[in-house]
Enzyme design. Structure first.
Site, PDB file in Angstrom:
ATOM      1  N   HIS A  61      -1.474  10.775  -2.632  1.00  0.00           N
ATOM      2  CA  HIS A  61      -2.797  10.365  -2.168  1.00  0.00           C
ATOM      3  C   HIS A  61      -3.734  11.545  -1.953  1.00  0.00           C
ATOM      4  CE1 HIS A  61      -5.831   9.452   0.940  1.00  0.00           C
ATOM      5  NE2 HIS A  61      -5.900   8.272   0.336  1.00  0.00           N
ATOM      6  N   HIS A 120       0.828  -1.207   0.000  1.00  0.00           N
ATOM      7  CA  HIS A 120       0.000   0.000   0.000  1.00  0.00           C
ATOM      8  C   HIS A 120       0.865   1.262   0.000  1.00  0.00           C
ATOM      9  CE1 HIS A 120      -2.814   2.874   2.233  1.00  0.00           C
ATOM     10  NE2 HIS A 120      -3.459   2.592   1.119  1.00  0.00           N
TER      11      HIS A 120
END
Length: 281
Positions: free
Chosen positions: A64, A22
């Site tokens: 992100h 991730h």
């Protein structure tokens, strides 16, 4: 309580759970940096996960948040900054030494831990790996650039040979696109039908509880909280013919739950430790 895997997914021939890093090995290195992804490959991750946003001058970068404030020493939305602006920022010193608010001496920093990462550079890293490493790319919405994100994404994936349709029944794409936006996945599928889509879910709405997904999407992407509350969902998704990729799985108890439920992939900040827990290395 132990939850049995569906009968069709059990047996010695079932593939091992895929471990997806991730934002790279983001527990050990700054998220979305080249260093984090190199570490993930070294740690044996089967796939790398990244988020992509479009800069003001049309480059896809791995960031992100909508704004760069949290993960850099700069400020402002990614969509309003050009790649050259992002290249002047430090994306790594916030992690690890507690000096996030201090101006770093970039001459003494490893650029692979501090520089903004473009999706193009990450694709190069995957292409140069000495084994198959998959890539799970999340498109972030809403954004001021709307469909231009998917347009640029497909163009870039095509340059690396990832947008071709499947040519064999046993062929699986090295790249998949994930999103909370069904419209985003539809755009990618329309432009590149050979790229699998993952529909990300933060909540399990009533219309999804029986395992159904948006048309053309073959992989469910529930958050781990969904599985804690609705462990039966995995069997329902499998019965509907879908794979299940779960995010973000870091705790040992959650890894065990995913293993018991028979999920197909876990997305984690700790790829090395999760692989060890699963007996994969």
């Amino acid at each position: 309580m132990t939850y049995a895997r569906p009968a069709q997914d059990s047996g010695p021939g079932r593939p091992a759970i895929s471990v997806v890093a991730h934002r790279g090995a983001s527990e050990d290195a700054p998220e979305h940096t080249l260093a984090a992804y190199r570490r993930a490959i070294e740690d044996g991750a089967d796939a790398l996960e990244c988020d992509v946003r479009l800069t003001a001058d049309g480059h896809l970068v791995c960031v992100h948040d909508r704004r760069v404030n949290r993960t850099s020493n700069g400020r402002g939305p990614v969509s309003a900054l050009e790649l050259a602006d992002l290249a002047t920022l430090d994306f790594g010193s916030w992690k690890g030494d507690g000096a996030a608010n201090e101006a770093p001496d970039r001459q003494h920093e490893d650029p692979e831990r501090t520089s903004v990462l473009t999706l193009e550079r990450l694709l190069e890293l995957v292409a140069d790996a000495d084994r198959r490493v998959e890539l799970a790319i999340e498109t972030k919405h809403p954004t001021r650039w709307a469909g231009q994100v998917e347009e640029r994404l497909v163009e870039l994936l095509a340059r690396f040979g990832h947008a071709k349709p499947a040519t064999r029944a046993d062929w699986t794409s090295q790249v998949r696109v994930m999103s909370f936006s069904a419209r985003s996945l539809h755009r990618v599928r329309a432009a590149a039908p050979g790229i699998p889509g993952v529909y990300l879910m933060q909540f399990l709405t009533p219309r999804l509880r029986d395992g159904r997904l948006p048309p053309g999407v073959g992989i469910a992407g529930p958050g781990i909280r969904i599985l804690r509350a609705h462990p039966e969902y995995v069997a329902r998704a499998h019965q509907a013919g879908h794979r299940v990729h779960v995010w973000t799985v870091n705790d040992t108890a959650d890894v065990e739950l995913c293993q018991e439920l028979g999920v197909d992939a876990v997305i984690t900040n700790r790829p090395k430790q999760v692989r060890m827990q699963l007996g994969l290395g």
